[in-house]
Write an enzyme that holds these catalytic residues in place. Structure first.
Site, short mmCIF file in Angstrom:
data_model
loop_
_atom_site.label_atom_id
_atom_site.label_comp_id
_atom_site.label_asym_id
_atom_site.label_seq_id
_atom_site.Cartn_x
_atom_site.Cartn_y
_atom_site.Cartn_z
N GLY A 1 -61.74 -66.11 -10.16
CA GLY A 1 -62.12 -67.38 -10.78
C GLY A 1 -63.30 -67.22 -11.74
O GLY A 1 -63.29 -67.77 -12.84
N ARG B 1 -51.78 -46.67 4.55
CA ARG B 1 -52.16 -47.65 5.58
C ARG B 1 -51.01 -48.11 6.46
O ARG B 1 -51.16 -48.25 7.67
CB ARG B 1 -52.79 -48.89 4.90
CG ARG B 1 -54.19 -48.61 4.42
CD ARG B 1 -54.77 -49.80 3.69
NE ARG B 1 -56.10 -49.46 3.19
CZ ARG B 1 -56.83 -50.23 2.41
NH1 ARG B 1 -56.39 -51.40 2.03
NH2 ARG B 1 -58.02 -49.84 2.01
#
Lengths: 536, 238
Positions: free
Chosen positions: A13, A271
């Site tokens: 943002g 992962r």
């Protein structure tokens, strides 16, 4: 009317705000907390850019690694765009003063930025600032926003997008301090509200408030969301608190061992592979620990001081002398609001989305460490520019107050309604349900049970509500609104996971352990009041 | 165990009973809200000491709720010098204004050759999470509400001494009034900081920088020299 209304004040943002302002837009950033409170602060490892400061590297290699990790589900053009603009993104961060870790090489500018190894990368490519890369980028962005007089509206909780004939004309918010519903009109809207890892309440590294507010709001407004079933699990979170222990602990030589003290997996695999191996140990009744004792106290304090402090505080464990009990937990949502190359939301004109809330299709089925900070900076910039281009070339007339009135009714109803079922308890139950049945290793039986449970919970929502009836600073109310969003997104995640009868990246399903490109090399897209469909 | 929390509607402490189990204050607050009292109001985020949302005062000392182990008899209050919005939730806008007033940002970028030594110089200062603990601990606010304060000054120091800063003077000029010279160097900010930052030292360093840019300590000037027209003139006499 504001040119660009930005909802969410994390890294995506703030970057969008700076870039929109830079090209001449009037900008307002609205967030439910303060700008530096966001999830971006928790990013530790780094931000990828093929600068080749430490060893040979190329943009092509960065592109290839990202595509490989995405397991066929990324948009290769957009991956190219992101990786190609990465060095420029680092140069821009350098120019606003980000305190990167440095090399002692006598060079100047970004040639001095240190780079480290991350999982799945073919070179040392992640630029970093000690273990605080996200924090230091976020705070420098905020300082730069103050410099450029960006307007902020803090503590305003997103309720709805304002739409007229499929065109976004602003949004409505709950002013948390006063309890008032406010309407903010704008020629364009950028949603940058973060991910939905908070669904796994109690089993996520994410902060309170990672409730996918923007994604749920876009879905309600008729926009498309996609790839919701892809949620990355981080292998090493502390067992009791789900607090993240950085991948660098294994990178520096830490082992994973079970109750018997045996190692059971190559700790430096991607992962998803490591997380599944740990899950398998759990299934066999084993506990799993991270062992860094052999590194010695001095080295630990030098390399991982943050981790040592967190282990002592939250687990009462001294990592230099004891094993660290761990479990894999939800860490990052790959899916989200479906956007095109201009970061424009599919299905809503004038609405853009960027960051973890958006699915810009650069991470596909498995995100690489170091690519999310890169995404928020490169695509945050694009979102700001494209939103302003749209705002300045489209005539948007003032919307009426229909949406605001609806939202006032909704909130008033919550105040008058009696709650007979504690939603906090349901939130815990939902977190456990997701971890157990929509977790690292899935199967259709468990997924269907989870869907049934979620539908039952959605039906019980009418009995849930707020106990605190004070209009001002009512965090019981915002907690409840977050729970409503989480519950809405829950069924999209499970439905997509049920539909995807294959294993791909973070989505692993027993009975369908192989990748099935013929049937599933596509994105599962949801749109309100439309039947769920697969898009090639 | 029993803890007490200052409630804003009555302005009196309210006691809550918790299980005798080791837990963080944040976990205790979340538990109370979920199971005992939904009206108890506080703010929180990351649970891992990095988002800066959950600072409060425990027995008079600033703590991050997520990093403090709650003890029997603890007295929990909101941060000082912040308007209380409700219970432990405070308004941080006024504190954040100090960043704007002190222009704590890179004024003018110049490409530079940075080294690990340069990185070390601002490493601690840039660990700041804007939790406002130092602001709450600073006694200057009792008498001077417009004081720029510890976190804003630490941040100006970080930019003013960055090799990439081409106009450090602009920053230094902006921290003269209600700024570097108004600190009493009591060190409460340094004790309060959960990230181990030392704003007192940064402020002392900023005083040195200020002198180099031609500013003077205003208290020193008035105390020692009195009226300017009767001041000591090094070029007179002799």
């Amino acid at each position: 009317m504001i040119d660009v209304l930005i909802i969410g004040s994390g890294g995506a943002g703030l970057t969008a705000a700076l870039s929109a302002k830079d090209v001449g837009a009037s900008v307002l950033v609205v967030g439910k907390a303060y700008p530096t409170n966001s999830q971006t602060s928790m990013a530790q490892g780094g931000m990828n850019a093929a600068l080749a400061n430490v060893e040979e590297d190329s943009i092509d290699a960065h592109i290839a690694d990202t595509i490989k990790s995405a397991r066929g589900l990324c948009d290769e053009e957009r991956v190219k765009q992101m990786c190609t603009s990465a060095p420029d993104a680092i140069a821009w961060l350098e120019s606003i003063g980000v305190p990167f870790s440095r090399l002692d090489n006598g060079k100047i500018g970004t040639d001095t930025v240190a780079q480290r190894q991350m999982g799945g990368a073919s070179a040392k490519r992640a630029c970093y600032a000690q273990d605080y890369t996200g924090l230091k980028i976020l705070h420098t962005l905020y300082d730069t926003c103050l410099k450029h007089h960006i307007d902020f509206l803090d503590e305003h909780y997103l309720l709805s997008l304002i739409l007229e004939e499929g065109v976004a004309k602003g949004a409505t918010f709950l002013d948390i301090r006063t309890g008032e519903v406010k309407q903010i009109n704008a020629k364009s809207v950028i949603v940058a509200t973060g991910g939905y890892g908070g669904i796994y309440h109690g089993f996520t590294t994410n902060m309170y408030g990672a409730s996918g507010d923007g994604i749920a709001t876009v879905l309600r407004a008729g926009g498309a969301v996609s790839d919701m079933e892809f949620i990355q699990f981080h292998p090493t979170a502390l067992k009791n608190s789900s607090i993240l222990i950085s991948e660098s602990a294994r990178g520096e030589g830490g082992y994973l061992v079970n109750t018997k003290g045996e190692r059971f997996v190559d700790e430096l695999k991607p992962r998803d592979v490591v997380a599944r191996a740990i899950f398998e140990q759990f299934a066999q009744g084993q506990e799993v620990f991270l062992d860094v004792r052999h590194l010695g106290e001095e080295k630990l304090m030098e390399l991982l001081p943050q981790e040592v402090a967190l282990c002592k505080l939250h687990e009462n464990v001294d990592p230099s002398k004891e094993l660290i009990p761990i479990k894999p937990v939800a860490h990052y949502s790959m899916g989200g609001i479906d956007v095109n190359a201009l970061m424009q939301v599919e299905g809503i004109q004038g609405c853009f989305a960027v960051g973890e809330c958006a699915n810009a299709k650069v991470h596909g089925a498995n995100r690489l460490g170091g690519n999310s900070l890169l995404e928020i900076v490169t695509f945050g910039k694009l979102a700001g520019q494209h939103a302003y281009t749209y705002a300045s070339t489209t005539s948007v007339n003032m919307p009426d107050e229909t949406q605001k009135k609806q939202d006032i009714d909704y909130i008033e109803n919550l105040f008058s309604k009696k709650s007979t079922l504690n939603f906090y308890t349901q939130r815990e139950k939902l977190g456990e349900l997701f971890y157990e049945k929509v977790g690292i290793v899935r199967d259709n039986t468990k997924l269907n049970q989870a869907l049934e449970a979620v539908i039952a919970m959605q039906e019980k929502l009418v009995h849930m509500g707020i106990e605190d009836k004070s209009p001002k600073n009512n965090t019981n109310l915002t907690d409840f609104l977050e729970f409503v969003n989480v519950l809405l997104l829950s069924s999209t995640i499970i439905s997509a996971a049920i539909a995807r009868d294959e294993s791909r990246g973070a989505h692993y399903k027993e009975g369908f352990e192989k990748l099935d490109d013929e049937k599933f090399k596509n994105h599962i897209v949801f749109q309100w009041e439309q039947t769920q469909g697969a898009k090639a | 165990m029993i803890i007490s929390i200052l409630r804003s509607d009555t302005n009196t402490p309210q006691t809550y009973t918790l299980e005798d189990k080791e837990t963080t204050l944040l976990h205790a607050l979340t538990h109370i809200k979920a199971t005992q009292d939904a009206t108890l109001t506080f703010t929180a985020g990351c649970r891992a000491s990095v988002c800066g949302t959950c600072a409060v005062r425990v027995n008079g000392k600033e703590q991050l709720s997520c990093a403090y182990k709650v003890q029997d008899g603890d007295v929990i209050e909101p941060l000082n010098y912040h308007p209380v919005l409700r219970d432990l939730k405070v308004d941080k806008n006024q504190a954040k204004e100090t960043l704007l007033k002190s222009s704590a940002w890179l004024q003018s970028f110049t490409e530079a050759s940075l080294t690990p030594k340069d990185e070390k110089q601002s490493e601690r200062q840039t660990d700041c999470i804007l939790c406002d603990s130092c602001y709450s601990a600073c006694p200057v606010y009792a008498v001077m509400p417009d004081f720029l304060g510890p976190f804003a000054l630490t941040r100006t120091y970080r930019y003013a001494t960055d090799k990439r800063e081409g106009n450090a003077k602009a920053i230094i000029d902006n921290i003269q009034s209600n700024g570097v010279w108004d600190c009493t160097l009591c060190g409460e900010c340094t004790l309060a900081c959960p990230k181990g930052i030392d704003p007192k030292m940064d402020i002392m360093m900023l005083r040195g920088e200020s002198l180099q840019y031609g500013h003077t300590d205003p208290s020193f000037a008035t105390q020692s020299f009195g009226e300017p027209s009767f001041g000591f003139d090094p070029n007179s006499g002799f």
